[in-house]
Design a protein around this motif. Structure first.
Motif, mmCIF file in Angstrom:
data_model
loop_
_atom_site.group_PDB
_atom_site.id
_atom_site.type_symbol
_atom_site.label_atom_id
_atom_site.label_comp_id
_atom_site.label_asym_id
_atom_site.label_seq_id
_atom_site.Cartn_x
_atom_site.Cartn_y
_atom_site.Cartn_z
ATOM 1 N N GLU A 12 0.826 -1.210 0.000
ATOM 2 C CA GLU A 12 0.000 0.000 0.000
ATOM 3 C C GLU A 12 0.861 1.261 0.000
ATOM 4 N N ASP A 13 2.067 1.150 0.536
ATOM 5 C CA ASP A 13 2.972 2.288 0.664
ATOM 6 C C ASP A 13 3.763 2.480 -0.628
ATOM 7 N N PHE A 14 3.418 3.530 -1.393
ATOM 8 C CA PHE A 14 4.076 3.788 -2.674
ATOM 9 C C PHE A 14 5.585 3.977 -2.508
ATOM 10 N N ILE A 34 15.375 -4.960 -17.444
ATOM 11 C CA ILE A 34 14.658 -5.247 -16.197
ATOM 12 C C ILE A 34 13.168 -4.968 -16.398
ATOM 13 N N VAL A 35 12.337 -5.960 -16.107
ATOM 14 C CA VAL A 35 10.882 -5.810 -16.257
ATOM 15 C C VAL A 35 10.219 -5.985 -14.896
ATOM 16 N N ALA A 36 9.373 -5.028 -14.530
ATOM 17 C CA ALA A 36 8.632 -5.085 -13.263
ATOM 18 C C ALA A 36 7.187 -5.512 -13.529
ATOM 19 N N PRO A 37 6.526 -6.122 -12.536
ATOM 20 C CA PRO A 37 5.111 -6.466 -12.696
ATOM 21 C C PRO A 37 4.256 -5.229 -12.996
ATOM 22 N N GLU A 38 3.097 -5.464 -13.512
ATOM 23 C CA GLU A 38 2.173 -4.372 -13.843
ATOM 24 C C GLU A 38 1.859 -3.533 -12.599
ATOM 25 N N LEU A 39 1.953 -2.217 -12.756
ATOM 26 C CA LEU A 39 1.632 -1.259 -11.691
ATOM 27 C C LEU A 39 2.332 -1.626 -10.373
ATOM 28 N N ALA A 40 3.592 -2.042 -10.493
ATOM 29 C CA ALA A 40 4.337 -2.525 -9.324
ATOM 30 C C ALA A 40 4.517 -1.466 -8.246
ATOM 31 N N LEU A 41 4.512 -0.196 -8.620
ATOM 32 C CA LEU A 41 4.768 0.871 -7.650
ATOM 33 C C LEU A 41 3.509 1.345 -6.935
ATOM 34 N N VAL A 42 2.361 1.273 -7.609
ATOM 35 C CA VAL A 42 1.139 1.870 -7.040
ATOM 36 C C VAL A 42 -0.045 0.910 -6.973
ATOM 37 N N ASN A 47 -8.862 3.872 -5.230
ATOM 38 C CA ASN A 47 -9.331 4.821 -4.207
ATOM 39 C C ASN A 47 -8.409 6.034 -4.062
ATOM 40 N N LYS A 48 -7.292 6.056 -4.819
ATOM 41 C CA LYS A 48 -6.389 7.205 -4.761
ATOM 42 C C LYS A 48 -5.627 7.369 -6.085
ATOM 43 N N MET A 49 -6.402 7.435 -7.136
ATOM 44 C CA MET A 49 -5.826 7.534 -8.479
ATOM 45 C C MET A 49 -5.026 8.824 -8.665
ATOM 46 N N GLU A 50 -5.558 9.917 -8.131
ATOM 47 C CA GLU A 50 -4.870 11.207 -8.263
ATOM 48 C C GLU A 50 -3.500 11.148 -7.572
ATOM 49 N N GLU A 51 -3.498 10.625 -6.361
ATOM 50 C CA GLU A 51 -2.243 10.502 -5.613
ATOM 51 C C GLU A 51 -1.250 9.608 -6.360
ATOM 52 N N ALA A 52 -1.751 8.516 -6.901
ATOM 53 C CA ALA A 52 -0.885 7.581 -7.620
ATOM 54 C C ALA A 52 -0.275 8.232 -8.857
ATOM 55 N N SER A 53 -1.063 9.006 -9.573
ATOM 56 C CA SER A 53 -0.563 9.651 -10.793
ATOM 57 C C SER A 53 0.504 10.697 -10.473
ATOM 58 N N LEU A 54 0.333 11.441 -9.386
ATOM 59 C CA LEU A 54 1.339 12.424 -8.986
ATOM 60 C C LEU A 54 2.616 11.729 -8.520
ATOM 61 N N PHE A 55 2.452 10.645 -7.770
ATOM 62 C CA PHE A 55 3.612 9.884 -7.315
ATOM 63 C C PHE A 55 4.396 9.321 -8.504
ATOM 64 N N SER A 56 3.681 8.926 -9.530
ATOM 65 C CA SER A 56 4.321 8.319 -10.699
ATOM 66 C C SER A 56 5.285 9.274 -11.390
ATOM 67 N N THR A 75 5.291 -0.102 -15.664
ATOM 68 C CA THR A 75 3.979 0.492 -15.939
ATOM 69 C C THR A 75 3.501 1.227 -14.690
ATOM 70 N N THR A 76 2.770 2.314 -14.901
ATOM 71 C CA THR A 76 2.237 3.053 -13.761
ATOM 72 C C THR A 76 1.026 3.869 -14.191
ATOM 73 N N ILE A 77 0.403 4.545 -13.233
ATOM 74 C CA ILE A 77 -0.815 5.319 -13.491
ATOM 75 C C ILE A 77 -0.440 6.743 -13.877
ATOM 76 N N VAL A 78 -0.990 7.178 -14.995
ATOM 77 C CA VAL A 78 -0.728 8.524 -15.512
ATOM 78 C C VAL A 78 -2.067 9.228 -15.748
ATOM 79 N N LYS A 79 -2.100 10.534 -15.425
ATOM 80 C CA LYS A 79 -3.300 11.324 -15.681
ATOM 81 C C LYS A 79 -3.021 12.344 -16.772
ATOM 82 N N GLU A 80 -3.896 12.361 -17.771
ATOM 83 C CA GLU A 80 -3.809 13.348 -18.851
ATOM 84 C C GLU A 80 -5.214 13.766 -19.253
ATOM 85 N N ASN A 81 -5.427 15.061 -19.346
ATOM 86 C CA ASN A 81 -6.735 15.589 -19.768
ATOM 87 C C ASN A 81 -7.883 14.980 -18.961
#
Length: 240
Positions: A12-14, A34-42, A47-56, A75-81
């Motif tokens: 849970e801790d980014f 080096i390949v990491a699992p999908e969304l390995a960081l977030v 429930n916290k998409m905005e936070e995840a996108s800023l952290f990314s 891979t990670t969560i990105v916010k655009e438009n």
């Protein structure tokens, strides 16, 4: 070239996830992919998409600094438009050399509710230091039409967050992709308790480097294996 598949848990801790990932990058040899699992960081942080996108944004900048002489796929969560995307970054020598948004969203995991699929067909083969590399993200493995788009790749990456109930599917499809496309497949799946693990590095002949108990799976990339299998079983794939 060393091929590395990471089989790690996403907490849970980014910040802890990022520090763990960075330590694994630092401990890897130079000239590694080096390949990491999908969304390995977030994770699927619905429930916290905005936070995840800023952290990314922060995370990608820090990972770039560790990518000298290393190819890193994350891979990670990105916010655009005002929309959220599940985005792949391939980073090499402190530069983002490729981005790719997930096209096929997994409806049973509500991905289609929270994420926007890529509008562009950006699944393609890229070239880094003479290596032809392509990526399918998790659920995209299930679509043979996408396999056709990446025929001719030397190495196919598959970052996944694939559930334990369909473990056999994941392992079978990953191996089949290597055999059908006559390429190395680097399958990196989550080690969370509800996930399938099953990470592997699979040769064009179907030979496996696999261990569900390991965090780091590693093997040498051998271009000669690709040349041999494509000569032995000629299905019209080029090798150069």
């Amino acid at each position: 070239m060393n091929l590395i598949s990471l089989q790690i848990e996403t907490l849970e801790d980014f910040d802890k996830n990022l520090e763990n990932f960075k330590s694994l990058i630092i401990s890897s040899k130079e000239n590694s992919l080096i390949v990491a699992p999908e969304l390995a960081l977030v994770g699927f942080a619905y429930n916290k998409m905005e936070e995840a996108s800023l952290f990314s944004i922060k995370a990608i900048n820090e990972i770039k600094e560790l990518s000298e002489n290393k190819i890193i796929a994350i891979t990670t969560i990105v916010k655009e438009n005002e929309k959220f995307y599940n985005r792949l970054f391939i980073i090499f020598n402190k530069n983002i050399v490729h981005t790719q948004d997930k096209i096929k969203l997994f409806p049973l995991g509500d991905e289609d509710i929270y994420f926007t699929p890529s509008k562009e067909n950006n699944i393609k083969i890229i070239e880094i230091n003479g290596l032809k590399i392509a990526t399918l993200i998790c659920f995209e493995l299930r679509f043979p039409a996408l396999w056709e788009q990446i025929k001719g790749a030397d190495i196919i990456l598959n970052p996944s967050m694939w559930g334990i109930k369909r473990k056999d599917h994941y392992e079978t499809i990953s191996k089949s992709l290597a055999l059908v496309n006559q390429a190395f497949v680097v399958a990196s799946n989550s080690a969370n308790s509800n996930m399938a693990r099953g990470s592997a590095i699979i040769s064009p002949f179907g030979n496996l480097t696999k261990d569900d108990n390991k965090i780091v799976l590693e093997t040498k990339f051998d271009k000669d294996e690709i040349i041999k299998v494509r000569k032995y079983i000629d299905i019209g794939l080029t090798t150069l």
